[in-house]
Design a protein around this motif. Sequence first.
Motif, PDB file in Angstrom:
ATOM      1  N   GLU A  85       0.811  -1.215   0.000  1.00 54.78           N
ATOM      2  CA  GLU A  85       0.000   0.000   0.000  1.00 54.78           C
ATOM      3  C   GLU A  85       0.847   1.268   0.000  1.00 54.78           C
ATOM      4  N   ASP A  86       1.954   1.271   0.745  1.00 59.84           N
ATOM      5  CA  ASP A  86       2.806   2.468   0.785  1.00 59.84           C
ATOM      6  C   ASP A  86       3.388   2.779  -0.595  1.00 59.84           C
ATOM      7  N   ALA A  87       3.752   1.753  -1.346  1.00 61.09           N
ATOM      8  CA  ALA A  87       4.272   1.970  -2.703  1.00 61.09           C
ATOM      9  C   ALA A  87       3.175   2.537  -3.601  1.00 61.09           C
ATOM     10  N   PHE A  88       1.954   2.029  -3.459  1.00 57.43           N
ATOM     11  CA  PHE A  88       0.824   2.562  -4.214  1.00 57.43           C
ATOM     12  C   PHE A  88       0.605   4.035  -3.869  1.00 57.43           C
ATOM     13  N   ALA A  89       0.611   4.380  -2.585  1.00 57.88           N
ATOM     14  CA  ALA A  89       0.377   5.766  -2.168  1.00 57.88           C
ATOM     15  C   ALA A  89       1.452   6.694  -2.734  1.00 57.88           C
ATOM     16  N   ALA A  90       2.687   6.254  -2.720  1.00 59.23           N
ATOM     17  CA  ALA A  90       3.781   7.070  -3.273  1.00 59.23           C
ATOM     18  C   ALA A  90       3.600   7.266  -4.777  1.00 59.23           C
ATOM     19  N   ARG A  91       3.228   6.209  -5.474  1.00 63.48           N
ATOM     20  CA  ARG A  91       3.001   6.325  -6.918  1.00 63.48           C
ATOM     21  C   ARG A  91       1.803   7.226  -7.196  1.00 63.48           C
ATOM     22  N   TRP A  92       0.725   7.084  -6.409  1.00 67.30           N
ATOM     23  CA  TRP A  92      -0.452   7.947  -6.584  1.00 67.30           C
ATOM     24  C   TRP A  92      -0.055   9.416  -6.444  1.00 67.30           C
ATOM     25  N   ARG A  93       0.772   9.744  -5.421  1.00 66.47           N
ATOM     26  CA  ARG A  93       1.202  11.136  -5.227  1.00 66.47           C
ATOM     27  C   ARG A  93       1.953  11.649  -6.455  1.00 66.47           C
ATOM     28  N   ARG A  94       2.894  10.852  -6.981  1.00 63.55           N
ATOM     29  CA  ARG A  94       3.653  11.278  -8.169  1.00 63.55           C
ATOM     30  C   ARG A  94       2.735  11.465  -9.365  1.00 63.55           C
ATOM     31  N   LEU A  95       1.835  10.518  -9.592  1.00 63.06           N
ATOM     32  CA  LEU A  95       0.916  10.612 -10.729  1.00 63.06           C
ATOM     33  C   LEU A  95      -0.017  11.811 -10.595  1.00 63.06           C
ATOM     34  N   ALA A  96      -0.521  12.053  -9.382  1.00 58.10           N
ATOM     35  CA  ALA A  96      -1.442  13.171  -9.158  1.00 58.10           C
ATOM     36  C   ALA A  96      -0.764  14.497  -9.465  1.00 58.10           C
ATOM     37  N   GLU A  97       0.524  14.608  -9.180  1.00 63.22           N
ATOM     38  CA  GLU A  97       1.261  15.832  -9.502  1.00 63.22           C
ATOM     39  C   GLU A  97       1.284  16.074 -11.009  1.00 63.22           C
ATOM     40  N   GLY A  98       1.186  15.005 -11.798  1.00 62.13           N
ATOM     41  CA  GLY A  98       1.191  15.112 -13.255  1.00 62.13           C
ATOM     42  C   GLY A  98      -0.200  15.140 -13.878  1.00 62.13           C
ATOM     43  N   GLY A  99      -1.254  15.260 -13.062  1.00 62.68           N
ATOM     44  CA  GLY A  99      -2.603  15.394 -13.599  1.00 62.68           C
ATOM     45  C   GLY A  99      -3.476  14.153 -13.498  1.00 62.68           C
ATOM     46  N   TYR A 100      -2.947  13.062 -12.969  1.00 61.19           N
ATOM     47  CA  TYR A 100      -3.730  11.834 -12.790  1.00 61.19           C
ATOM     48  C   TYR A 100      -4.798  12.075 -11.728  1.00 61.19           C
ATOM     49  N   ARG A 101      -6.007  11.595 -12.010  1.00 64.03           N
ATOM     50  CA  ARG A 101      -7.124  11.752 -11.082  1.00 64.03           C
ATOM     51  C   ARG A 101      -7.765  10.398 -10.836  1.00 64.03           C
ATOM     52  N   LEU A 102      -8.302  10.246  -9.648  1.00 65.19           N
ATOM     53  CA  LEU A 102      -9.078   9.051  -9.312  1.00 65.19           C
ATOM     54  C   LEU A 102     -10.497   9.488  -8.985  1.00 65.19           C
ATOM     55  N   VAL A 103     -11.457   8.698  -9.456  1.00 66.64           N
ATOM     56  CA  VAL A 103     -12.852   8.875  -9.062  1.00 66.64           C
ATOM     57  C   VAL A 103     -13.373   7.497  -8.677  1.00 66.64           C
ATOM     58  N   ALA A 104     -14.142   7.455  -7.602  1.00 69.41           N
ATOM     59  CA  ALA A 104     -14.647   6.186  -7.085  1.00 69.41           C
ATOM     60  C   ALA A 104     -16.165   6.235  -6.982  1.00 69.41           C
ATOM     61  N   LEU A 105     -16.763   5.095  -7.156  1.00 67.44           N
ATOM     62  CA  LEU A 105     -18.173   4.907  -6.843  1.00 67.44           C
ATOM     63  C   LEU A 105     -18.189   4.240  -5.471  1.00 67.44           C
ATOM     64  N   VAL A 106     -18.698   4.958  -4.481  1.00 68.27           N
ATOM     65  CA  VAL A 106     -18.654   4.465  -3.105  1.00 68.27           C
ATOM     66  C   VAL A 106     -20.064   4.303  -2.564  1.00 68.27           C
ATOM     67  N   GLN A 107     -20.190   3.347  -1.680  1.00 63.68           N
ATOM     68  CA  GLN A 107     -21.445   3.110  -0.974  1.00 63.68           C
ATOM     69  C   GLN A 107     -21.078   2.973   0.495  1.00 63.68           C
ATOM     70  N   GLY A 108     -21.456   3.970   1.293  1.00 65.27           N
ATOM     71  CA  GLY A 108     -20.987   3.996   2.676  1.00 65.27           C
ATOM     72  C   GLY A 108     -19.476   4.131   2.671  1.00 65.27           C
ATOM     73  N   GLU A 109     -18.790   3.194   3.296  1.00 65.90           N
ATOM     74  CA  GLU A 109     -17.323   3.195   3.312  1.00 65.90           C
ATOM     75  C   GLU A 109     -16.725   2.250   2.272  1.00 65.90           C
ATOM     76  N   CYS A 110     -17.580   1.594   1.490  1.00 66.70           N
ATOM     77  CA  CYS A 110     -17.137   0.580   0.525  1.00 66.70           C
ATOM     78  C   CYS A 110     -16.888   1.205  -0.846  1.00 66.70           C
ATOM     79  N   VAL A 111     -15.706   0.974  -1.405  1.00 60.59           N
ATOM     80  CA  VAL A 111     -15.385   1.424  -2.756  1.00 60.59           C
ATOM     81  C   VAL A 111     -15.833   0.310  -3.710  1.00 60.59           C
TER      82      VAL A 111
END
Length: 163
Positions: free
Chosen positions: A34-60
Motif C-alpha cells: 500500500e505504501d508503494a501505491f500511495a507514493a506512486r499515486w502522489r507522483r501521478l497526481a502531480e502530473g494530472g492523474y485523477r481518481l474517481v470512485a463509486l462508493v457506498q458507505g465506506e465501501c469502494v
Amino acid sequence: MNVPAARFQRIDDEAQARRCYPLMAQLRPQLGPEDAFAARWRRLAEGGYRLVALVQGECVLALAGYRVQENLVHGRFLYVDDLVTDADARRAGHGAWLLNRLKDEARLLGCEKLVLDTPLSNALGHRFYFRHGLLATALRFSTPIQCLPGGDDQTEQQALPGA
C-alpha cells in the motif's frame, strides 16, 4: 436495514487513495504494498492523474484513474489508466455508471475522445467496452527497457540528441 445510495467521490488526498488500494490491487496486483501505491499515486497526481470512485458507505465499489492528454492522433482526450469494479460487486451496473461518469467528465474537460487500453486477454472487458460504445481502434506494442542507474530528466535530455 437501509443501504446507503452509491455516490461518486473524487479522490483528492492520500487517505482517500489508500482506501482505494484494495480495489486497485485487484486490477493491478503488481502494485506491491500500500505504501508503494500511495507514493506512486502522489507522483501521478502531480502530473494530472485523477481518481474517481463509486462508493457506498465506506465501501469502494468501482474505481477509475484517468488524465487529460493531447496528441496528434486523438487531439485532446481523456485517457483512462485504470477502470475496475470490485469482484464481489460486478454485474450490478457499477462499471457502466463509472464509464458514463468518465464520458461526462471528458465532455466537461473539452475532450474529443475517451481512450483506454485493455489487455488482449481481457475478453470480458472487451465485451463490456463494446456494449458501451467503445471501439477497438488500435493495438499497443511495448517492450521492457532496462533503466540506467540514477536515470532522471537530465539523463533523458542527454539521451535525446537535438532535444
